[in-house]
Design a protein around this motif. Structure first.
Motif, PDB file in Angstrom:
ATOM      1  N   GLU A  27       0.812  -1.220   0.000  1.00  9.04           N
ATOM      2  CA  GLU A  27       0.000   0.000   0.000  1.00  9.04           C
ATOM      3  C   GLU A  27       0.844   1.268   0.000  1.00  9.04           C
ATOM      4  OE1 GLU A  27      -0.690   0.063   4.862  1.00  9.04           O
ATOM      5  OE2 GLU A  27      -2.362  -0.262   3.495  1.00  9.04           O
ATOM      6  N   CYS A  55       1.083   3.417  -3.278  1.00 15.89           N
ATOM      7  CA  CYS A  55      -0.049   4.193  -3.777  1.00 15.89           C
ATOM      8  C   CYS A  55      -0.022   5.560  -3.116  1.00 15.89           C
ATOM      9  CB  CYS A  55      -1.367   3.479  -3.499  1.00 15.89           C
ATOM     10  SG  CYS A  55      -2.806   4.325  -4.179  1.00 15.89           S
ATOM     11  N   TYR A  76      -3.948  10.532  -6.520  1.00 20.20           N
ATOM     12  CA  TYR A  76      -3.772   9.175  -5.998  1.00 20.20           C
ATOM     13  C   TYR A  76      -3.172   8.195  -7.016  1.00 20.20           C
ATOM     14  CZ  TYR A  76      -7.428  11.454  -3.245  1.00 20.20           C
ATOM     15  OH  TYR A  76      -8.165  12.359  -2.528  1.00 20.20           O
ATOM     16  N   HIS A 135      -0.725   5.332  -8.595  1.00 24.64           N
ATOM     17  CA  HIS A 135       0.021   4.176  -8.115  1.00 24.64           C
ATOM     18  C   HIS A 135       1.331   4.088  -8.879  1.00 24.64           C
ATOM     19  CE1 HIS A 135       1.113   0.069  -7.015  1.00 24.64           C
ATOM     20  NE2 HIS A 135       0.166   0.095  -6.108  1.00 24.64           N
ATOM     21  N   THR A 170       0.131  -9.571  -8.003  1.00 21.82           N
ATOM     22  CA  THR A 170      -1.155  -8.892  -7.981  1.00 21.82           C
ATOM     23  C   THR A 170      -1.947  -9.229  -9.238  1.00 21.82           C
ATOM     24  OG1 THR A 170      -0.228  -6.929  -9.045  1.00 21.82           O
ATOM     25  CG2 THR A 170      -0.178  -7.004  -6.628  1.00 21.82           C
ATOM     26  N   GLU A 206      -3.228 -10.150  -1.424  1.00 24.66           N
ATOM     27  CA  GLU A 206      -2.411  -9.462  -0.427  1.00 24.66           C
ATOM     28  C   GLU A 206      -1.922 -10.437   0.635  1.00 24.66           C
ATOM     29  OE1 GLU A 206      -4.417  -6.186   1.279  1.00 24.66           O
ATOM     30  OE2 GLU A 206      -4.320  -4.947  -0.531  1.00 24.66           O
ATOM     31  N   ASP A 225      -9.463   4.063 -10.017  1.00 21.09           N
ATOM     32  CA  ASP A 225      -8.766   2.861  -9.562  1.00 21.09           C
ATOM     33  C   ASP A 225      -8.537   2.901  -8.057  1.00 21.09           C
ATOM     34  OD1 ASP A 225      -8.635   2.128 -12.237  1.00 21.09           O
ATOM     35  OD2 ASP A 225      -6.696   3.083 -12.517  1.00 21.09           O
ATOM     36  N   GLU A 231      -7.967   1.831  -4.301  1.00 18.35           N
ATOM     37  CA  GLU A 231      -7.267   0.642  -3.826  1.00 18.35           C
ATOM     38  C   GLU A 231      -8.213  -0.420  -3.296  1.00 18.35           C
ATOM     39  OE1 GLU A 231      -3.675  -0.317  -3.548  1.00 18.35           O
ATOM     40  OE2 GLU A 231      -4.091   0.886  -5.308  1.00 18.35           O
ATOM     41  N   GLU A 232      -9.288  -0.009  -2.600  1.00 15.00           N
ATOM     42  CA  GLU A 232     -10.188  -0.999  -2.022  1.00 15.00           C
ATOM     43  C   GLU A 232     -10.964  -1.781  -3.069  1.00 15.00           C
ATOM     44  OE1 GLU A 232     -12.346   3.004  -2.016  1.00 15.00           O
ATOM     45  OE2 GLU A 232     -10.343   2.232  -1.596  1.00 15.00           O
TER      46      GLU A 232
END
Length: 760
Positions: free
Chosen positions: A349, A352, A358, A360, A384, A592, A755, A757-758
């Motif tokens: 994380e 990011c 935001y 990545h 990933t 993850e 996009d 993250e969650e």
């Protein structure tokens, strides 16, 4: 197009005919204007989205020599003085109106290169943000003392006494692997005639690994997703000392790839999740002959502070360092003649950016590799779904060891689920079953044992010991935890003590643990294994995060990402609380968890063992036993494609007040199944209530304590999704909608995030 405030510089109107600078700016208050290229086009640091555009200003004759593209300037915009960058010098302006002159040049240093500016524009377009937001992330703040130091050093190097003979300078560059061309007698020649030497041996176990290096050496731009072998290399001498540090095998492979790129006469950029990984890569580069300092590599980390970060940035900008190694802050580093970008651990994380828009690091570096024609290398302990998507689309190729080679380097992995431990009876429910306890005891005879715990602290989550209701803070409703065995309960959100806590359901005052942290685990293991040293590695530990530990028998308790490297490897690795690690609700919970398990298991010796304790999710648990992150990521990608979930589609989240979110989404123009929501979302910092704040306790505290009594404005979120080929258009529409909102000064709050993250 909305005009800026009166008195400010006017934006160029692309539809109007071009006018000469003399006609457009005849009235300059008596300030002489530069005779050649009198117009400077600026990118101003303006927050409102509708002001995200270039602006033209006149260049005073006194600033003609310094106001070059890339320098920092100050300009009058309305009634204020705004910072910005010169992005171009023009002979004419196509703005139909009066231009005003620049206020001043902050520094003559051209810190914004054309390549970085092009990258920033592409990132802003991809994520629906403004150029000003991306430039704040890309270019570090100016540090005047560092600029003076660099200027003094440059002046000293230009003096005859400091100059070197041409032949001697070329020989030194060749020895350091930074020669401009890498001729037959230089590094490129050595590499091409020694394909089996130490430079490529790190890639020999991978199918296609040495071919990848040969292409990088030859100036090509291959793209690869890489599954690294586990384990650590032998102790590598640290530069400038007789001591050494154990370096993970992946860091040695990264150093070999960078060495090939430098030998081919190009620069390289390496981005890793944290400072410990930066130190490991730098140690491997030192061992490979690319030393720190002029002509070698430089570290660029935001945590170092303004001066070291800006010093490293200038070193890369001026070509004094051909290799930049850093964290997320280095992804925009102005490496000259970039030939290779490397990203390690893209699932972390920390890669990011938490600030708008935001971005990545994975996407930024992929865009940068395409723009610069550079090679791209993405590696991680696991894989990933986004990296698997690069392989499925054909954008990148896979670099993985043969199955026989993988079996020779990986330890034995067992998943101690409740089904396997059923014969142990009630002991199967213990946090450390008897099988794991005996395995740790036997392994301690041969070396250290690593114990991975998902959570830090002592007891991060507690509940009522009678009815099992989660204990929450009476002020902000955050979860309560115990920082120490003899401490009172404390809120993990607001930090308030809850000494007189009682359960809101049954009135009981007793507490029980729900989650056990690393500190409590170390305490329990110290009692279970008397006479064995226990070392704690976590951000919340008194000793902090450990980088290395000796190869002597000891118990090392660490949180994910804080596992130290042991000399010779760990004799055993225990992965506790598997259900907690893999039990998240977000889409990437499985990948993850697998990545964190593999990162810890990779530190074990090939003849050691890894025990996964607890009923983890079946998918990642089985992938760990088979050591097959690629297969698990491929199945996850297939499922998401069938369900229309990212990365098979492009998604955006619009979060904020209900009316504001509705207005933003309505202007985008999507309907039907492409719009999901709005739904209320949790907000760790509750929004102010409609009623006025309580002077005694504060509006936030009063609203959180009695939500049923107040008309609370809760934030909502609407999710937009489109096919991948329409992702850029979605970003453009969201950007335009936010510009309209800014220009109209609509009430409420709304923010967009592409996009999120969650959802990845």
């Amino acid at each position: 197009m909305t005009a800026p405030p009166r008195g400010g510089a006017r934006p160029g109107k692309r539809s109007s005919p071009a006018r000469s600078s003399a006609e457009a700016g005849a009235e300059t208050g008596g300030v002489p204007i530069a005779a050649r290229l009198p117009v400077a086009r600026l990118a101003l640091d303006l927050q409102p989205a509708h002001l995200d555009r270039p602006y033209d200003y006149l260049v005073p004759a006194s600033m003609d020599g310094e106001a070059q593209p890339g320098v920092r300037v100050k300009a009058r915009f309305g009634r204020q003085e705004v910072a910005g960058f010169v992005v171009a010098r023009l002979a004419e302006s196509d703005h139909d109106g009066r231009l005003v002159p620049l206020k001043r040049v902050v520094s003559p240093e051209q810190v914004l290169t054309p390549h970085v500016l092009r990258l920033c524009r592409a990132v802003a377009a991809r994520y629906g943000g403004t150029l000003a937001d991306v430039l704040r992330l890309a270019v570090p703040p100016r540090h005047a003392r560092v600029e003076r130091e660099a200027a003094a050093a440059a002046s000293a190097s230009e003096t005859p006494s400091a100059s070197k003979a041409p032949s001697g300078g070329q020989e030194e560059d060749a020895e350091n692997g930074v020669g401009p061309e890498g001729g037959e007698d230089g590094p490129a020649g050595n590499w091409s005639t020694d394909p089996g030497g130490t430079g490529t041996s790190a890639w020999a176990p991978y199918e296609g690994g040495e071919a990848f290096l040969r292409r990088v050496l030859g100036g090509a731009a291959p793209r690869a997703v890489w599954s690294a072998l586990p384990g650590a290399d032998d102790t590598i001498p640290a530069s400038g000392s007789g001591t050494g540090v154990p370096v993970p095998r992946w860091a040695t492979a990264v150093a070999a790839a960078v060495t090939a790129c430098v030998a081919g006469g190009r620069g390289a950029l390496v981005v890793v999740p944290d400072g410990r990984d930066v130190a490991r890569v730098r140690a491997a580069l030192d061992a490979a002959g690319i030393l720190a300092g002029a002509g070698g590599h430089v570290r660029l980390i935001a945590d170092d502070g303004p001066a070291p970060r800006y010093r490293a940035y200038l070193a890369a900008l001026r070509g004094e360092a051909g290799v930049v190694v850093g964290t997320r802050a280095a992804m925009f580093a102005p490496v000259q003649d970039l030939g290779l970008v490397v990203l390690w651990g893209d699932g972390e994380e920390t890669l990011c950016e938490p600030h708008a828009p935001y971005p990545h690091a994975r996407d930024v570096l992929a865009i940068r590799a395409e723009q610069a024609g550079a090679a791209f290398l993405l590696g991680a302990p696991g894989r990933t779904v986004q990296a698997q998507g690069m392989l499925a689309s054909g954008w990148a190729r896979e670099l993985a060891p043969a199955r026989a080679m993988l079996r020779a380097h990986t330890p034995r992995v067992r998943a101690l689920t409740s089904v396997e431990l059923a014969r142990d009876g009630a002991a199967a429910a213990a946090r450390l079953p008897s099988v794991a306890w005996r395995a740790a005891r036997d392994a301690l005879r041969h070396g250290p044992v690593l114990v991975q715990v998902p959570r830090g602290g002592y007891l991060p989550v507690v509940a009522c010991s009678r009815c099992r209701t989660a204990a929450r803070c009476a002020t902000c409703h955050g979860p309560l935890g115990l920082p120490r065995a003899d401490a009172s309960p404390q809120c993990t959100w607001c930090g308030r003590m809850a000494g007189g806590w009682s359960c809101t359901e049954c009135g009981w005052t007793g507490l029980r643990s729900v989650r056990v942290g690393s500190a409590r685990t170390a305490e329990e293991l110290g009692r279970a294994f008397t006479g064995v040293p226990v070392r704690l590695s976590a951000a919340s530990a008194p000793t902090g995060v450990l980088d290395t530990v000796p190869g002597e028998p000891a118990l090392v308790v660490a949180t994910p990402g804080a596992e130290p490297v042991a000399s010779g490897g760990y004799a055993a690795v225990l992965l506790l609380d598997a259900a907690v690690m893999s039990g998240g609700t977000h889409l990437a919970a499985g990948t993850e968890a697998l990545g964190r398990w593999l990162a810890a298991a990779a530190l074990a010796r090939p003849d050691g063992q890894v025990l996964l304790v607890g009923d983890g999710a079946p998918g990642p648990s089985q992938a760990l036993v088979r050591w097959d992150p690629g297969g698990f990521a491929a199945r996850e990608l297939e499922e998401r494609t069938a369900l229309g979930l990212p990365p098979a589609v492009r998604v955006a989240a619009v979060t904020g007040d209900r009316d504001a979110v509705g207005a933003v989404v309505e202007r985008v123009g999507l309907t039907g199944q492409n719009v999901l929501g709005p739904v209320e979302v949790e907000d760790p910092s509750p929004a102010p209530a409609r009623r006025g704040p309580d002077p005694g306790t504060g509006g936030r505290a009063r609203q959180a304590a009695t939500p049923e009594l107040l008309d609370v404005v809760r934030p909502v979120r609407t999710v937009l999704r489109v096919p991948l080929d329409q992702g850029d258009e979605l970003a453009r529409r969201l950007r335009a909608s936010m510009a309209v909102r800014s220009a109209r000064r609509e009430r409420g709050s709304a923010r967009i995030r592409l996009d999120p993250e969650e959802m990845l």
